[in-house]
Design an enzyme around this catalytic site. Structure first.
Site, PDB file in Angstrom:
ATOM      1  N   PRO A  69     -17.463  19.152 -14.786  1.00 62.46           N
ATOM      2  CA  PRO A  69     -15.941  19.985 -13.805  1.00 62.46           C
ATOM      3  C   PRO A  69     -15.259  21.426 -13.979  1.00 62.46           C
ATOM      4  O   PRO A  69     -14.867  22.081 -13.363  1.00 62.46           O
ATOM      5  CB  PRO A  69     -15.146  18.765 -14.837  1.00 62.46           C
ATOM      6  CG  PRO A  69     -15.674  17.585 -15.295  1.00 62.46           C
ATOM      7  CD  PRO A  69     -17.817  18.366 -15.344  1.00 62.46           C
ATOM      8  N   HIS A 128     -15.025  16.904  23.665  1.00 60.71           N
ATOM      9  CA  HIS A 128     -14.630  15.375  24.533  1.00 60.71           C
ATOM     10  C   HIS A 128     -13.579  14.916  24.098  1.00 60.71           C
ATOM     11  O   HIS A 128     -12.485  13.450  24.146  1.00 60.71           O
ATOM     12  CB  HIS A 128     -14.792  13.773  22.688  1.00 60.71           C
ATOM     13  CG  HIS A 128     -16.421  13.918  22.848  1.00 60.71           C
ATOM     14  ND1 HIS A 128     -17.611  14.418  22.663  1.00 60.71           N
ATOM     15  CD2 HIS A 128     -17.070  12.887  22.815  1.00 60.71           C
ATOM     16  CE1 HIS A 128     -18.493  14.234  22.720  1.00 60.71           C
ATOM     17  NE2 HIS A 128     -18.426  12.435  23.000  1.00 60.71           N
ATOM     18  N   GLU A 142     -25.255  22.396  -2.890  1.00 60.18           N
ATOM     19  CA  GLU A 142     -26.173  23.598  -2.755  1.00 60.18           C
ATOM     20  C   GLU A 142     -25.492  24.902  -2.780  1.00 60.18           C
ATOM     21  O   GLU A 142     -27.035  26.394  -2.490  1.00 60.18           O
ATOM     22  CB  GLU A 142     -27.788  22.902  -2.051  1.00 60.18           C
ATOM     23  CG  GLU A 142     -28.044  21.467  -3.253  1.00 60.18           C
ATOM     24  CD  GLU A 142     -29.972  20.429  -2.619  1.00 60.18           C
ATOM     25  OE1 GLU A 142     -30.508  21.475  -2.284  1.00 60.18           O
ATOM     26  OE2 GLU A 142     -29.144  19.866  -1.969  1.00 60.18           O
TER      27      GLU A 142
HETATM   28  C1  LIG Z   1     -20.622  15.361  -1.537  1.00 57.54           C
HETATM   29  C2  LIG Z   1     -21.229  15.968  -2.728  1.00 57.54           C
HETATM   30  C3  LIG Z   1     -22.559  16.120  -3.262  1.00 57.54           C
HETATM   31  C4  LIG Z   1     -22.906  16.695  -3.930  1.00 57.54           C
HETATM   32  N1  LIG Z   1     -23.943  16.828  -5.088  1.00 57.54           N
HETATM   33  C5  LIG Z   1     -24.860  16.609  -6.226  1.00 57.54           C
HETATM   34  C6  LIG Z   1     -25.610  16.978  -7.028  1.00 57.54           C
HETATM   35  O1  LIG Z   1     -26.075  16.224  -6.195  1.00 57.54           O
HETATM   36  N2  LIG Z   1     -25.595  17.807  -8.229  1.00 57.54           N
HETATM   37  C7  LIG Z   1     -25.529  18.419  -8.447  1.00 57.54           C
HETATM   38  O2  LIG Z   1     -25.406  19.114  -9.454  1.00 57.54           O
HETATM   39  N3  LIG Z   1     -24.005  19.187  -7.777  1.00 57.54           N
HETATM   40  C8  LIG Z   1     -23.469  18.392  -6.802  1.00 57.54           C
HETATM   41  N4  LIG Z   1     -22.485  18.752  -6.286  1.00 57.54           N
HETATM   42  C9  LIG Z   1     -21.901  19.708  -6.462  1.00 57.54           C
HETATM   43  C10 LIG Z   1     -22.470  21.200  -5.269  1.00 57.54           C
HETATM   44  O3  LIG Z   1     -23.096  21.270  -5.347  1.00 57.54           O
HETATM   45  C11 LIG Z   1     -20.749  22.007  -5.291  1.00 57.54           C
HETATM   46  O4  LIG Z   1     -19.349  21.436  -5.691  1.00 57.54           O
HETATM   47  C12 LIG Z   1     -20.304  23.557  -5.191  1.00 57.54           C
HETATM   48  O5  LIG Z   1     -21.899  24.100  -6.173  1.00 57.54           O
HETATM   49  C13 LIG Z   1     -19.463  24.348  -5.181  1.00 57.54           C
HETATM   50  O6  LIG Z   1     -18.865  23.987  -6.991  1.00 57.54           O
HETATM   51  P1  LIG Z   1     -17.369  23.400  -6.997  1.00 57.54           P
HETATM   52  O7  LIG Z   1     -16.537  22.402  -6.567  1.00 57.54           O
HETATM   53  O8  LIG Z   1     -16.875  23.576  -8.442  1.00 57.54           O
HETATM   54  O9  LIG Z   1     -16.866  24.934  -6.742  1.00 57.54           O
HETATM   55  P2  LIG Z   1     -16.166  26.247  -7.762  1.00 57.54           P
HETATM   56  O10 LIG Z   1     -17.597  27.173  -7.481  1.00 57.54           O
HETATM   57  O11 LIG Z   1     -14.893  26.280  -8.280  1.00 57.54           O
HETATM   58  O12 LIG Z   1     -15.434  27.372  -5.809  1.00 57.54           O
HETATM   59  C14 LIG Z   1     -14.784  27.296  -5.563  1.00 57.54           C
HETATM   60  C15 LIG Z   1     -14.634  28.441  -4.530  1.00 57.54           C
HETATM   61  O13 LIG Z   1     -15.133  29.685  -4.659  1.00 57.54           O
HETATM   62  C16 LIG Z   1     -15.948  29.964  -4.323  1.00 57.54           C
HETATM   63  N5  LIG Z   1     -16.846  30.920  -4.966  1.00 57.54           N
HETATM   64  C17 LIG Z   1     -17.074  30.642  -6.540  1.00 57.54           C
HETATM   65  N6  LIG Z   1     -17.804  31.448  -7.062  1.00 57.54           N
HETATM   66  C18 LIG Z   1     -18.169  32.958  -6.712  1.00 57.54           C
HETATM   67  C19 LIG Z   1     -18.766  34.316  -6.071  1.00 57.54           C
HETATM   68  N7  LIG Z   1     -18.756  34.261  -7.498  1.00 57.54           N
HETATM   69  N8  LIG Z   1     -18.419  34.669  -5.062  1.00 57.54           N
HETATM   70  C20 LIG Z   1     -17.385  34.054  -4.164  1.00 57.54           C
HETATM   71  N9  LIG Z   1     -17.149  33.326  -3.827  1.00 57.54           N
HETATM   72  C21 LIG Z   1     -16.954  32.438  -5.036  1.00 57.54           C
HETATM   73  C22 LIG Z   1     -16.447  29.507  -3.588  1.00 57.54           C
HETATM   74  O14 LIG Z   1     -17.766  29.683  -2.246  1.00 57.54           O
HETATM   75  C23 LIG Z   1     -15.921  28.033  -3.130  1.00 57.54           C
HETATM   76  O15 LIG Z   1     -15.421  28.907  -2.229  1.00 57.54           O
HETATM   77  C24 LIG Z   1     -21.992  17.545  -4.429  1.00 57.54           C
HETATM   78  C25 LIG Z   1     -20.659  18.108  -4.002  1.00 57.54           C
HETATM   79  C26 LIG Z   1     -20.364  17.030  -3.035  1.00 57.54           C
HETATM   80  C27 LIG Z   1     -19.391  17.452  -2.470  1.00 57.54           C
END
Ligand SMILES: Cc1cc2nc3c(=O)[nH]c(=O)nc-3n(C[C@H](O)[C@H](O)[C@H](O)COP(=O)(O)OP(=O)(O)OC[C@H]3O[C@@H](n4cnc5c(N)ncnc54)[C@H](O)[C@@H]3O)c2cc1C
Length: 383
Positions: A127, A337, A362
């Site tokens: 989280p 479409h 990823e």
């Molecule tokens: C459908 C789905 C399947 C998934 N499957 C898996 C899985 O199997 N295993 C797993 O471990 N995870 C999984 N994930 C998690 C996914 O990899 C993360 O949601 C993703 O890496 C982004 O992390 P976050 O959601 O915490 O966003 P955050 O890291 O909070 O990012 C929020 C925003 O801030 C930006 N940001 C953050 N840091 C920086 C930086 N240093 N420079 C510039 N911009 C930045 C991001 O690009 C984004 O736009 C899944 C997510 C979804 C929605």
């Protein structure tokens, strides 16, 4: 085109045939009902595709990364959700065990994964730690011959259905990235539970769940690699995984072009097919060019992997470009479409929803740009 061998072309034809007859007719229903497609996975397992990258000695097909890429692409062309279940299983769970596992771990976990009897998952995100994976809070404390794991993991693809989970926890929080360790968990381990699958914008049918760890005892023999090596393992897995997401995005983009082309050739306005209006024809051309470039980049990344060369730049570039292509093409397909693109009787609204996540998981597009720019800068700064 794309320099595929006779064998690769045969695999591609078999995949296309299967996707067209067994997956495509079910894709809208899976999306609508969010039903987990066990029956399709079972058939894919019988054809050897759930174990496509697993070496033959562990019950897999022992195929190349390029064969894997084509499998995800063709599956995604019919149903992105099915391709996601496969991609998480193959590259995020099988690959780290194949690559970093001990012989005993390989013998125990790979054959059922390769045969598709057990599904795999990969659990890095939490989280409070997404892009900043090193900030994870889940803890693993050594206790005799076990580690005791406590914490919460977020967004785990296949999280509620997987039998084998490659999971990352901190064995030393002060060390941040250097204090992370990888483990192989079994679904049946006491104290490991999952939340109800999350409701998502797209990728319906692929389940995404939270995992909760309450005093989960994991034997030391289930540690993957050494203590403190977990972050490096996680990042290397993502490099390979990004070939899968690029392939998935490519399949979605191609499906969007297929649908848009068909529609534009037959829909008439002002007394002629809309494809005869230059504004529409040019959208089709722009889609085609980006798909072609995405395929070249994705297959190149797969070939780099097969050649055993450093993969980071090639995989991140392919994932970044192909995912943006999927969003571009599915958006243009909806536009072509017209109003019908916005309703559920046509596949393009599903493609539009499914495409978006390829820019997020990823590693978001911002993180891919970070990876690419860091590597560029390393070449001039010399470290
Ligand atoms: C459908 C789905 C399947 C998934 N499957 C898996 C899985 O199997 N295993 C797993 O471990 N995870 C999984 N994930 C998690 C996914 O990899 C993360 O949601 C993703 O890496 C982004 O992390 P976050 O959601 O915490 O966003 P955050 O890291 O909070 O990012 C929020 C925003 O801030 C930006 N940001 C953050 N840091 C920086 C930086 N240093 N420079 C510039 N911009 C930045 C991001 O690009 C984004 O736009 C899944 C997510 C979804 C929605």
């Amino acid at each position: 085109m794309y320099g595929l061998t006779e064998e690769e072309l045969m695999l591609q034809a078999a995949l296309r045939d299967f996707a067209r007859h067994e997956i495509a007719p079910r894709a809208a229903h899976i999306d609508e009902t969010e039903e987990f497609p066990w029956d399709i996975l079972k058939k894919m397992a019988q054809l050897g595709w759930m174990g496509i990258i697993v070496p033959r000695e562990y019950g897999g097909a022992g195929s190349s990364a390029l064969a894997y890429s084509m499998t995800v692409e063709e599956t995604a062309r019919a149903s992105a959700a099915v391709s996601l279940i496969l991609a998480a299983h193959a590259t995020l769970a099988c690959w780290p065990i194949m690559t970093f596992g001990t012989e005993a771990q390989k013998q125990r976990y790979l054959p059922p994964l390769a045969k598709g009897e057990v599904l795999g998952a990969y659990s890095l995100t939490e989280p409070n730690s997404g892009s900043d994976a090193a900030a994870m809070e889940t803890r693993a404390v050594r206790d005799g011959d076990d580690y005791v794991l406590n914490g919460r993991k977020a967004f785990v693809t296949n999280g509620d259905v997987a039998g084998t989970i490659v999971l990352f926890a901190s064995t030393d929080r002060e060390q941040r990235a250097r204090g992370i360790t990888a483990f192989i968990l079994e679904k049946s381990m006491a104290g490991l539970t999952h939340g109800i699958p999350l409701r998502k914008m797209g990728m319906h049918g692929s389940s995404t769940a939270e995992l909760v760890l309450e005093d989960v005892r994991v034997p030391v023999t289930n540690r993957l690699g050494e203590e403190g090596q977990g972050f490096r393992i996680a990042m290397q897995v993502l490099d390979v995984g990004r070939i899968g997401i690029a392939s998935q995005a490519l399949g979605i983009a191609q499906a969007a072009l297929d649908a848009a082309l068909e529609y534009a050739a037959h829909r008439e306005q002002f007394g002629k097919p809309i494809a005869d209006f230059q504004a529409v024809a040019w959208m089709l051309a722009d889609m085609q060019v980006r798909i072609h470039a995405s395929r070249l980049m994705t297959y190149t990344a797969a070939r780099v992997k097969d050649a055993g060369q450093p993969l980071g730049m090639a995989a991140s570039s392919a994932k970044l470009f192909a995912s943006e292509t999927a969003v571009f093409c599915s958006s243009k397909a909806v536009q072509i479409h017209g109003g019908y693109g916005y309703i559920k009787d046509f596949p393009v609204e599903r493609l539009y929803r499914d495409a978006k996540i390829t820019e997020i998981y990823e590693g978001t597009s911002e993180i891919q740009r970070l990876v690419i720019s860091r590597e560029l800068l390393r070449s001039v700064r010399g470290k």
